[in-house]
Design a protein around this motif. Structure first.
Motif, PDB file in Angstrom:
ATOM      1  N   GLU A   1       0.833  -1.208   0.000  1.00 24.97           N
ATOM      2  CA  GLU A   1       0.000   0.000   0.000  1.00 24.97           C
ATOM      3  C   GLU A   1       0.864   1.253   0.000  1.00 24.97           C
ATOM      4  OE1 GLU A   1      -3.908   1.976   2.120  1.00 24.97           O
ATOM      5  OE2 GLU A   1      -3.024   0.191   3.017  1.00 24.97           O
ATOM      6  N   ARG A   2       1.905   1.265   0.838  1.00 19.86           N
ATOM      7  CA  ARG A   2       2.812   2.412   0.877  1.00 19.86           C
ATOM      8  C   ARG A   2       3.479   2.603  -0.484  1.00 19.86           C
ATOM      9  NH1 ARG A   2       7.881   3.153   0.792  1.00 19.86           N
ATOM     10  NH2 ARG A   2       8.370   0.939   1.007  1.00 19.86           N
ATOM     11  N   ALA A   3       3.935   1.504  -1.083  1.00 21.48           N
ATOM     12  CA  ALA A   3       4.628   1.587  -2.374  1.00 21.48           C
ATOM     13  C   ALA A   3       3.725   2.164  -3.462  1.00 21.48           C
ATOM     14  CB  ALA A   3       5.136   0.208  -2.788  1.00 21.48           C
ATOM     15  N   LEU A   4       2.491   1.681  -3.531  1.00 22.09           N
ATOM     16  CA  LEU A   4       1.578   2.151  -4.579  1.00 22.09           C
ATOM     17  C   LEU A   4       1.105   3.577  -4.350  1.00 22.09           C
ATOM     18  CD1 LEU A   4      -0.544  -1.065  -5.251  1.00 22.09           C
ATOM     19  CD2 LEU A   4       1.345  -0.143  -6.608  1.00 22.09           C
ATOM     20  N   PRO A  54       4.951   8.907  -4.413  1.00 26.61           N
ATOM     21  CA  PRO A  54       5.022   9.784  -5.590  1.00 26.61           C
ATOM     22  C   PRO A  54       5.818   9.080  -6.693  1.00 26.61           C
ATOM     23  CG  PRO A  54       5.676  10.959  -3.585  1.00 26.61           C
ATOM     24  CD  PRO A  54       5.551   9.510  -3.231  1.00 26.61           C
ATOM     25  N   ASP A  55       5.557   9.437  -7.936  1.00 26.85           N
ATOM     26  CA  ASP A  55       6.194   8.777  -9.078  1.00 26.85           C
ATOM     27  C   ASP A  55       7.710   8.689  -8.948  1.00 26.85           C
ATOM     28  OD1 ASP A  55       3.637   8.635 -10.017  1.00 26.85           O
ATOM     29  OD2 ASP A  55       3.951   9.963 -11.733  1.00 26.85           O
ATOM     30  N   ASP A  56       8.361   9.806  -8.610  1.00 24.29           N
ATOM     31  CA  ASP A  56       9.831   9.811  -8.562  1.00 24.29           C
ATOM     32  C   ASP A  56      10.353   8.928  -7.424  1.00 24.29           C
ATOM     33  OD1 ASP A  56       8.791  11.658  -6.719  1.00 24.29           O
ATOM     34  OD2 ASP A  56      10.539  12.968  -6.852  1.00 24.29           O
ATOM     35  N   ALA A  57       9.666   8.886  -6.307  1.00 25.51           N
ATOM     36  CA  ALA A  57      10.095   8.043  -5.185  1.00 25.51           C
ATOM     37  C   ALA A  57       9.926   6.563  -5.538  1.00 25.51           C
ATOM     38  CB  ALA A  57       9.309   8.385  -3.925  1.00 25.51           C
ATOM     39  N   ASN A 115      -6.638  -7.219  -4.687  1.00 21.25           N
ATOM     40  CA  ASN A 115      -7.765  -6.493  -4.091  1.00 21.25           C
ATOM     41  C   ASN A 115      -7.325  -5.138  -3.561  1.00 21.25           C
ATOM     42  OD1 ASN A 115      -9.576  -8.548  -4.653  1.00 21.25           O
ATOM     43  ND2 ASN A 115      -9.268  -9.554  -2.683  1.00 21.25           N
ATOM     44  N   LEU A 116      -6.173  -5.081  -2.916  1.00 18.24           N
ATOM     45  CA  LEU A 116      -5.655  -3.825  -2.396  1.00 18.24           C
ATOM     46  C   LEU A 116      -5.392  -2.841  -3.532  1.00 18.24           C
ATOM     47  CD1 LEU A 116      -4.468  -1.967  -0.206  1.00 18.24           C
ATOM     48  CD2 LEU A 116      -2.313  -3.189  -0.486  1.00 18.24           C
TER      49      LEU A 116
END
Length: 112
Positions: free
Chosen positions: A45-48, A51-54, A85-86
């Protein structure tokens, strides 16, 4: 659901993403799916939401757009289904699980 054939062909489609949601220790024990990016399920969840650059800096690949095909894999399919599902709840409409996951891959690849 994603099939073995689709996962095997994923490296030929740079527009598709293959995320392995197993823990790093599992990958060390078994091996990895070609062209997959490891994002353990507790971090997904944190990864998705990065921000794009991170995301690019962390995972070495451009963050998928919400309409990109994302295939999730784990050991036997359970975590891949939860990851799918997430991702869908986060707006990634083309997320799908590889039901056979590593177990099927290893079976079909002859343990390679």
């Amino acid at each position: 659901m994603a099939t073995y054939e689709e996962v095997k062909d994923a490296p030929n489609h740079p527009d598709k993403y293959l995320f392995d949601v197993r823990n790093k220790s599992e990958l060390e024990e078994t091996g990895v799916l070609p062209s997959s990016i490891n994002i353990p399920l507790p971090e997904l969840e944190r990864a998705l939401n990065l921000p794009d650059d991170a995301f690019t800096k962390t995972y070495g690949r451009k963050k998928p757009s919400v309409d990109a095909v994302i295939i999730f894999s784990c050991k036997a399919g359970g975590r891949a289904a939860r990851a799918t599902n997430l991702a869908r709840t986060l707006g990634f409409s083309n997320a799908k699980a590889y039901a056979g996951s590593w177990t099927e891959w290893q079976d079909k690849e002859g343990g390679q």
